[in-house]
Design an enzyme around this catalytic site. Structure first.
Site, PDB file in Angstrom:
ATOM      1  CG  ASP A 122     -18.773  -1.846   2.627  1.00 13.98           C
ATOM      2  OD1 ASP A 122     -17.891  -2.462   2.013  1.00 13.98           O
ATOM      3  OD2 ASP A 122     -18.553  -1.209   3.669  1.00 13.98           O
ATOM      4  CG  ASP A 145     -14.924   2.112   5.829  1.00 19.82           C
ATOM      5  OD1 ASP A 145     -15.971   1.986   5.185  1.00 19.82           O
ATOM      6  OD2 ASP A 145     -14.120   1.181   6.020  1.00 19.82           O
TER       7      ASP A 145
END
Length: 538
Positions: free
Chosen positions: A353, A431
């Site tokens: 990420d 997420d």
């Protein structure tokens, strides 16, 4: 399950709750029809050092719009015969400076100058030196909006410009927070229920069903975790280079996976309804009537989303419902064998990420993050590649396909950012799913080794704290944040502290493997004892 893994492998997705980077001051053009009082707002860009706009259109001055988009207004010879006195004039972008246009418009007593552009909204950065006498407001507007204005508002149009103060906090973020925490908590709890069902001894009448439930679950190993992250990287890069083709593949996969996920979620609830248990047979197979209707309903919802996916006014509700079902089913189905695998998965995806959000801007030609480019979808080549353009679609009539791997909620506070750039607050499935797998493991560990929900509750609280921290950093820095940067440490730290405090770190680290090793050692000891007793017998 294959479709779900392909879809989840796209992104560890960045939390897109941010106000995107704005390269020029954005405002709103409020257009009203003098006869019917119909009104509509349009996005504009202006230079705040040149023009100060009111924060509301309530007490603003309105001017009749004079459409001169057939001219550039670069010279006096282009001025039409019609009077421009006390009017708002709209002309096309030409080969001359926007300030030169403003000088001519002001000399004809115009009160406002709008410059229409067919290639996005340019940034008004001309050198103001030598133009100190200019006093009329100047702004850029999209040419497509001028055309739309004549169709939707009317012919007798009066306009004014204003710029609402950007809100510090939008309540759509609170909705995103509640959805994410609810999904993670419920997914973890459902995984624990599934674990309880697996631990119960199967009865003769239900062995097949029990075996089927166990087969529905997929357990990761350390190797498959690394392979999973590699697939994420490859899929993200493929989407970056071949977005306009692969986006339709992802849409199809999402339709299939979300319909299946919704069926699995609702079928778990429908078992408690004592109706529709009669069965129907087809091709030597039978199924309960209620499950047949449930499958048809789930397919209908998925197809409805696919047909109306670009309708922003209400389709986000269906997308969120399907997305929540997808995340719940994924968290329940995919099992982490131990805390070690969780640390490897969350750690690698955190690096993934951060790399694709913060490092790739130094590599790409346009200086944009690969993660944000893929997650936000195309917004017009001129806006992405030109430093003199604001990041808004060049044509309001164009439809750009977006990846359906986000939970999205309309911004509740009205502002130029909502109108011009991003009308939704977004949260990527990654997420929710990635930390949710750790929460699910904590719940299953509670079921197997403890009589409480200590690990599950602590990890869920850690996730909520991580989300709050993400939102706070988001508001303070006013830029997009990779949510896993905060969610991963908070969830890992919360569960680790509980294991350390309860002196169960070794068992928590090894998970089911630790239990298997204990059982193997006990079996070996029992065999040795039996053999010893047999040798002692005469």
């Amino acid at each position: 399950m294959t479709a779900e893994m392909e879809l989840s492998g796209l992104l560890g997705l960045l939390l897109l709750l941010h106000a995107p980077q704005i390269r020029a001051t954005q405002g709103i053009l409020h257009a009203v029809d003098g006869g019917s009082n119909s009104a509509k707002d349009y996005c504009i860009t202006y230079n705040s050092s040149w023009t100060t706009l009111p924060t509301s259109y309530t007490n603003a001055l309105y001017y009749k719009l004079e459409n001169l988009t057939s001219a550039w207004l670069c010279s006096e010879s282009e001025v039409p015969v019609v009077s421009l006195k006390d009017k708002a004039v709209v002309v096309m972008v030409g080969n001359c400076s926007i300030l030169d246009k403003a000088v001519i418009a002001q000399s004809r007593n115009a009160k406002m100058l709008l410059v229409a552009s067919k290639e996005g909204l340019p940034r008004p950065t001309d050198n103001r030196s030598g133009y100190e006498s200019l006093t009329i407001p100047i702004a850029y507007v999209k040419y497509g909006d001028i055309v739309d204005m004549a169709q939707d508002v009317g012919r007798n149009i009066n306009v004014t410009m204003y710029s609402p103060a950007p809100p510090l906090f939008d309540y759509s973020m609170l909705v995103i927070f509640l959805i994410s925490v609810f999904t993670v908590a419920l997914g973890g709890y459902w995984s624990g229920v599934s674990e309880l069902e697996d631990l119960r001894p199967s009865q003769n009448t239900g062995e097949n069903e029990g075996g089927k439930k166990k087969d529905d679950n997929v357990t990761f190993t350390s190797f498959t975790v690394i392979l999973f992250v590699v697939i994420c990287c490859v899929m993200l890069l493929l989407l970056y280079f071949f977005y306009k083709w692969l986006v339709y593949v992802i849409i199809c996969v999402f339709c299939l996976a979300s319909a299946l996920s919704m069926f699995n979620c609702l079928s778990a609830l429908i078992q408690y309804i004592p109706y529709g248990r009669c069965r129907v047979s087809c091709f030597s197979k039978s199924a309960e009537v209620r499950l047949v209707f449930l499958a048809a309903f789930c397919v209908a919802v998925s197809v409805t989303w696919a047909v109306f996916r670009n309708e922003d006014r209400w389709i986000w509700i269906l997308q969120d419902i399907l997305g929540i079902a997808f995340c719940l089913n994924f968290i329940k189905t995919l099992r982490m064998p131990n805390f070690k695998a969780c640390v490897i998965l969350l750690g690698l995806l955190l690096l993934y990420d951060v790399f694709f959000v913060f490092i790739t801007p130094f590599i790409t030609k346009n200086g944009q993050s690969i993660m944000i480019e893929v997650a936000a979808g195309p917004s017009g080549s001129s806006e992405k590649n030109g430093e003199n353009y604001v990041e808004v679609p060049a044509d309001s009539q164009a439809t750009y396909e977006k990846l359906p791997v986000v939970i999205r909620v309309p911004r509740l506070e009205y502002s130029a950012v909502k109108l011009c750039v991003m009308p939704f607050s977004l949260l990527g499935f990654g997420d929710i799913i990635v930390p949710g797998l750790l929460v699910a493991y904590c719940r299953r560990f509670d079921v197997r080794f403890t009589s409480s929900s200590t690990y599950y509750i602590s990890c869920t609280i850690g996730y909520a704290v991580g989300m709050i921290l993400t939102l706070v950093i988001l508001i303070v820095l006013n830029m997009g944040q990779p949510a896993l940067l905060y969610l991963v440490p908070c969830t890992l730290l919360a569960s680790s502290l509980v294991a350390w405090r309860r002196k169960e770190m070794k068992k928590f680290w090894n998970g089911g493997c630790y239990e298997i090793m204990d059982q193997t050692d006990n079996n070996v000891s029992e065999e040795n004892i039996i053999r010893g007793e047999e040798q002692e017998e005469p």
